[in-house]
Design a protein around this motif. Structure first.
Motif, PDB file in Angstrom:
ATOM      1  N   THR A   1     103.474 -35.719  83.236  1.00 25.40           N
ATOM      2  CA  THR A   1     103.736 -34.848  82.084  1.00 25.40           C
ATOM      3  C   THR A   1     105.219 -34.531  81.920  1.00 25.40           C
ATOM      4  OG1 THR A   1     103.235 -32.893  83.456  1.00 25.40           O
ATOM      5  CG2 THR A   1     101.447 -33.785  82.115  1.00 25.40           C
TER       6      THR A   1
ATOM      7  N   LEU B   1      97.978 -33.456  76.198  1.00 29.28           N
ATOM      8  CA  LEU B   1      99.256 -32.791  76.407  1.00 29.28           C
ATOM      9  C   LEU B   1      99.783 -32.145  75.131  1.00 29.28           C
ATOM     10  CD1 LEU B   1     101.581 -32.146  78.332  1.00 29.28           C
ATOM     11  CD2 LEU B   1     102.592 -34.357  77.761  1.00 29.28           C
TER      12      LEU B   1
ATOM     13  N   LEU C   1     104.796 -28.376  83.822  1.00 23.47           N
ATOM     14  CA  LEU C   1     104.641 -29.699  83.209  1.00 23.47           C
ATOM     15  C   LEU C   1     105.758 -30.639  83.654  1.00 23.47           C
ATOM     16  CD1 LEU C   1     103.739 -28.563  79.563  1.00 23.47           C
ATOM     17  CD2 LEU C   1     102.166 -29.491  81.273  1.00 23.47           C
TER      18      LEU C   1
END
Length: 413
Positions: free
Chosen positions: A230, A185, A224
């Motif tokens: 996320t 990420l 996201l």
């Protein structure tokens, strides 16, 4: 919106969705064919709509044509028949007749998976951004070349090499498992952040702000946030930063498209709704324990949405820049910190710090020194404005410097 405007608009919004879904369905190895199918879909739309008129639901029309072309394309593709089809059948899927799912949830999943796939360290950051612009944002090669101050041939080669590397590495289009998301990420966020910055600061374009780049970065950031694993404090901090910057879009340019400096901006043109959204995301970003550069930059951007010009405000901004420098030294951050220092403690104190920064080939450095010398040494002020003119890279930057030089001459330099 007429047809001449509609098709380019739909290409920008739907091309990436079609490519991402086809790659999710048939594998990243088929990306070239997926891109061809998406391009052919829009070519068919241009030809058909020109003769028969625009359909009632243009998006649904595009999706249906893309599905039909995908089935035909993959049916006649040799690699697909020899390698992909047996694998699909092994998974008990009716290979060529399987449903190509262009529903909104699957589109979002597919684009998020594509974002993770292309943001891999096996290709350069420049290649990652170029692929993001091409595959996820629907940018043409010419547009990408402009963003990188390059040419179409170079960008085509960069895109081709990047895709070949990803194919050779057999990159998985699945989103990493929760345990692996953190390390993947960071790279994803970094690419989205760089994409936004290129639009907001536009160091490689004659346009003051490239809003389309900023909007695409915000859209990818929302992808996201819409995915629970996320949706983390740092991704909320990133979105807060984007909102605060975007809130001043309209005020950053005058009617001629020229940049308007912060203290000359019309506060009434600041978007208060975006500021409120930024505050909401900033609050969500505070739920974690780690403080990232996105948190600190978001708070700095928030401070810039507050119109007061007090020493207390600039003192707070100065402390935030101090924290940023502790996380990772950057000459640009040091330069920004020095400006905040001048607002909080005076130009002479800041001048001593500015002279320690080695950025002699950067026009922002010379602009800052010109500002810091403005009360004490008019000759040096002029010298640094002239150096700023030499090192500036775009016409809109040079126009700002020329105005400063004219003003300095009027003051008797």
């Amino acid at each position: 919106m007429n047809r001449q405007e509609l098709i380019p608009h739909l290409f920008r919004t739907e091309y990436s969705k079609i490519v991402s879904v086809l790659c999710k369905t048939f594998g990243f190895s088929q990306i070239a064919l997926a891109e061809d199918i998406a391009s052919e879909t829009f070519l068919t739309a241009t030809e058909t709509w020109g003769l028969k008129g625009t359909p009632k639901n243009p998006r649904a029309w595009l999706y249906q044509v893309a599905k039909n072309k995908a089935r035909d394309g993959f049916r006649h593709n040799k690699v697909f028949q020899q390698k992909i089809k047996p694998e699909l059948e092994h998974r008990n899927t009716t290979s060529i007749e399987l449903e190509i799912d262009l529903s909104e949830p699957n589109i979002k999943d597919s684009q998020l998976q594509m974002l993770f796939a292309i943001c891999t360290p096996i290709i350069s950051k420049e290649a990652q951004i170029a692929l993001a612009l091409r595959i996820l944002c629907g940018f043409g090669v010419t547009e990408i070349a402009k963003a990188f101050l390059s040419n179409k041939e170079t960008i085509n080669k960069r895109l081709h090499r990047a895709k070949e590397k990803l194919r050779a590495a057999k990159i998985d289009l699945g989103i990493p498992h929760t345990i692996a998301i953190e390390e993947r990420l960071d790279n994803v966020i970094s690419v989205v952040y760089l994409l936004y910055n290129e639009g907001y600061y536009s160091t490689t374009s004659e346009i003051n702000i490239r809003k389309e780049l900023c909007i695409e970065a915000m859209r990818l950031s929302l992808l996201l946030l819409d995915h629970e694993p996320t949706n983390l404090p740092k991704t909320n901090a990133l979105m807060a930063l984007f909102c605060f910057h975007a809130s001043r879009f309209e005020a950053r340019s005058n009617k001629d498209g020229e940049q308007t400096l912060y203290f000359d901006q019309d506060i009434g043109a600041w978007d208060q709704e975006l500021i409120k959204k930024g505050v909401a995301y900033l609050r969500l970003s505070s739920l974690g324990t780690a403080i990232t550069k996105y948190h600190l930059e978001a708070v700095i951007a928030y401070q810039h949405t507050q119109p007061n010009d007090s020493k207390e405000k600039w003192g707070q901004i100065l402390q935030l820049y101090n924290q940023l420098l502790q996380l990772r030294y950057s000459p640009i951050i040091a330069l920004n910190r020095t400006y905040a220092l001048s607002k909080a403690y005076g130009k002479q104190v800041a001048l001593e710090q500015a002279l320690k920064i080695d950025m002699k080939n950067n026009h922002f450095y010379h602009l800052l020194l010109a500002e810091l010398y403005s009360d004490s040494d008019r000759k040096k002020q002029k010298d640094h404005l002239e150096l700023a003119m030499v090192t500036a890279t775009t016409d809109h930057e040079k126009k700002i410097i020329l105005r400063k030089l004219d003003k300095a001459k009027q003051n008797g330099i």
